[in-house]
Design a protein around this motif. Sequence first.
Motif, PDB file in Angstrom:
ATOM      1  N   SER A  22       3.213   4.967  12.220  1.00  0.00           N
ATOM      2  CA  SER A  22       1.813   5.362  12.051  1.00  0.00           C
ATOM      3  C   SER A  22       1.077   4.400  11.135  1.00  0.00           C
ATOM      4  O   SER A  22      -0.072   4.029  11.382  1.00  0.00           O
ATOM      5  N   LEU A  23       1.741   3.990  10.053  1.00  0.00           N
ATOM      6  CA  LEU A  23       1.117   3.094   9.085  1.00  0.00           C
ATOM      7  C   LEU A  23       1.000   1.679   9.623  1.00  0.00           C
ATOM      8  O   LEU A  23      -0.014   1.001   9.419  1.00  0.00           O
ATOM      9  N   GLY A  24       2.034   1.214  10.329  1.00  0.00           N
ATOM     10  CA  GLY A  24       1.995  -0.126  10.891  1.00  0.00           C
ATOM     11  C   GLY A  24       0.893  -0.289  11.920  1.00  0.00           C
ATOM     12  O   GLY A  24       0.237  -1.337  11.988  1.00  0.00           O
ATOM     13  N   GLU A  73       0.832  -1.200   0.000  1.00  0.00           N
ATOM     14  CA  GLU A  73       0.000   0.000   0.000  1.00  0.00           C
ATOM     15  C   GLU A  73       0.868   1.252   0.000  1.00  0.00           C
ATOM     16  O   GLU A  73       0.531   2.259  -0.637  1.00  0.00           O
ATOM     17  N   VAL A  74       1.977   1.192   0.727  1.00  0.00           N
ATOM     18  CA  VAL A  74       2.871   2.351   0.850  1.00  0.00           C
ATOM     19  C   VAL A  74       4.323   1.893   0.732  1.00  0.00           C
ATOM     20  O   VAL A  74       4.710   0.882   1.326  1.00  0.00           O
ATOM     21  N   ILE A  75       5.106   2.632  -0.018  1.00  0.00           N
ATOM     22  CA  ILE A  75       6.561   2.459  -0.027  1.00  0.00           C
ATOM     23  C   ILE A  75       7.191   3.706   0.561  1.00  0.00           C
ATOM     24  O   ILE A  75       6.867   4.833   0.156  1.00  0.00           O
ATOM     25  N   ILE A  76       8.088   3.498   1.527  1.00  0.00           N
ATOM     26  CA  ILE A  76       8.837   4.595   2.134  1.00  0.00           C
ATOM     27  C   ILE A  76      10.282   4.470   1.674  1.00  0.00           C
ATOM     28  O   ILE A  76      10.939   3.461   1.939  1.00  0.00           O
ATOM     29  N   VAL A  77      10.779   5.480   0.980  1.00  0.00           N
ATOM     30  CA  VAL A  77      12.172   5.506   0.543  1.00  0.00           C
ATOM     31  C   VAL A  77      12.971   6.277   1.584  1.00  0.00           C
ATOM     32  O   VAL A  77      12.841   7.492   1.709  1.00  0.00           O
ATOM     33  N   GLY A  78      13.778   5.553   2.360  1.00  0.00           N
ATOM     34  CA  GLY A  78      14.549   6.168   3.437  1.00  0.00           C
ATOM     35  C   GLY A  78      14.101   5.642   4.781  1.00  0.00           C
ATOM     36  O   GLY A  78      12.938   5.819   5.168  1.00  0.00           O
ATOM     37  N   ILE A  98       7.371  -5.245  15.776  1.00  0.00           N
ATOM     38  CA  ILE A  98       6.105  -5.767  16.298  1.00  0.00           C
ATOM     39  C   ILE A  98       5.029  -5.794  15.213  1.00  0.00           C
ATOM     40  O   ILE A  98       4.167  -6.672  15.198  1.00  0.00           O
ATOM     41  N   TYR A  99       5.115  -4.856  14.282  1.00  0.00           N
ATOM     42  CA  TYR A  99       4.028  -4.670  13.325  1.00  0.00           C
ATOM     43  C   TYR A  99       4.275  -5.511  12.076  1.00  0.00           C
ATOM     44  O   TYR A  99       5.150  -5.221  11.260  1.00  0.00           O
ATOM     45  N   ASP A 100       3.478  -6.561  11.918  1.00  0.00           N
ATOM     46  CA  ASP A 100       3.685  -7.529  10.849  1.00  0.00           C
ATOM     47  C   ASP A 100       3.514  -6.936   9.456  1.00  0.00           C
ATOM     48  O   ASP A 100       4.014  -7.504   8.484  1.00  0.00           O
ATOM     49  N   SER A 101       2.791  -5.849   9.328  1.00  0.00           N
ATOM     50  CA  SER A 101       2.530  -5.284   7.999  1.00  0.00           C
ATOM     51  C   SER A 101       3.701  -4.464   7.471  1.00  0.00           C
ATOM     52  O   SER A 101       3.689  -4.052   6.313  1.00  0.00           O
ATOM     53  N   ILE A 102       4.733  -4.235   8.296  1.00  0.00           N
ATOM     54  CA  ILE A 102       5.893  -3.439   7.873  1.00  0.00           C
ATOM     55  C   ILE A 102       7.017  -4.366   7.440  1.00  0.00           C
ATOM     56  O   ILE A 102       7.402  -5.275   8.163  1.00  0.00           O
ATOM     57  N   LYS A 103       7.536  -4.126   6.266  1.00  0.00           N
ATOM     58  CA  LYS A 103       8.664  -4.888   5.741  1.00  0.00           C
ATOM     59  C   LYS A 103       9.834  -3.937   5.495  1.00  0.00           C
ATOM     60  O   LYS A 103       9.638  -2.758   5.217  1.00  0.00           O
ATOM     61  N   PHE A 104      11.054  -4.477   5.593  1.00  0.00           N
ATOM     62  CA  PHE A 104      12.261  -3.670   5.452  1.00  0.00           C
ATOM     63  C   PHE A 104      13.147  -4.249   4.359  1.00  0.00           C
ATOM     64  O   PHE A 104      13.437  -5.434   4.347  1.00  0.00           O
ATOM     65  N   THR A 158       3.313  -1.931   4.330  1.00  0.00           N
ATOM     66  CA  THR A 158       4.301  -0.876   4.105  1.00  0.00           C
ATOM     67  C   THR A 158       5.687  -1.454   3.902  1.00  0.00           C
ATOM     68  O   THR A 158       6.112  -2.345   4.630  1.00  0.00           O
ATOM     69  N   LEU A 159       6.399  -0.924   2.917  1.00  0.00           N
ATOM     70  CA  LEU A 159       7.782  -1.313   2.661  1.00  0.00           C
ATOM     71  C   LEU A 159       8.698  -0.123   2.885  1.00  0.00           C
ATOM     72  O   LEU A 159       8.476   0.959   2.329  1.00  0.00           O
ATOM     73  N   ILE A 160       9.732  -0.328   3.696  1.00  0.00           N
ATOM     74  CA  ILE A 160      10.779   0.683   3.880  1.00  0.00           C
ATOM     75  C   ILE A 160      11.998   0.240   3.082  1.00  0.00           C
ATOM     76  O   ILE A 160      12.518  -0.863   3.291  1.00  0.00           O
TER      77      ILE A 160
END
Length: 333
Positions: free
Chosen positions: A55-57, A39-44, A103-109, A63-65
């Motif tokens: 906030s997104l998690g 849904e969201v990509i964070i560059v940085g 902790i937040y499973d929806s966040i990937k790095f 979300t991908l960082i």
Amino acid sequence: MNRRELIKQLGVFGFAYTLPGSLSLFAQYNSSMDTKEFEVIIVGGSYAGLSAAMSLGRSLRETLIIDAGKPCNRQTPHSHNFLTQDGSTPKEIAEIAKNQLAIYDSIKFYNGLAVSGKKIKKGFEITTSNGDVFTAKKLVFASGIKDIMPDIPGFSQCWGISVVHCPYCHGYEIRNKKTAIIANGERAFHLASLVNNLTKEITIITSGTKEFKENQLDTLKQYNIEIVEKEISALEHKNGQLETIVFKDGSKENYACAYASVPFTQNSTIPKQLGSKFTEHGHIEVNSMQKTTEEGVFACGDNSTLMRSVAIAVSGGNITGAVINNELTQESF
């Protein structure tokens, strides 16, 4: 055992734990992925990006960082003026953030460099230097800036340690010391006004003809602030601690620290590729909701504000994540 249970057992709530190879628990658990759509990509993945991700998690957004692991303050020994973390190292703050985000499973790095981006029918596509391609409905650029060091031996080695940019971030630690301000004109005058409250031994080094208005010269004289127009040839230091400024005419002067105003460039060229506008200072143009001039593209942190600090970056990231979640909600609800 899932990630939440493992982290609870380790006690990772406000403390930074690292695994072999200096990888945080967060990076270790998210280093390999099959998912390519988010849904969201964070560059940085520094303070602004991690704050947006939290906030997104917490809103369960996929979300991908994408982060290359080279924050601009990596040489700075300690971070200051950030409540609850005053005096921590930049790395410590980032590790705490990454471990809490685990902790937040929806966040990937993803550990790598985003090199190109384009608009697609369903949002945006980001390609990394390794050739991996990811897509998302929304983009966040928390990619920071790169300081351009002058061609002065010793300058880059002192940068962020004893040659600094911000009195709020570093001024207290170098108070009451003999201080140089390496700048000219309005920037030098502004710095002098702030630094004057921290030390009474101030010299402005303009590295050329001084560029001050008459009333500014009168003020500087009133506060016994000397102006030196000579050009600098080198900074002599010991492990980044400034000791002497050497001038091109061969003269030297001892200083314990210095403030400097240096130009910068954007770390990422992708916002420009996507058509985002920039301010006269070179920052990505954003509104009060951290939206760029391109629909669906956001920016936060040093790349989009004159107020360059960890606290401001975290604040901007927090706003960004909340605004994006609201947009995604309104688009689907």
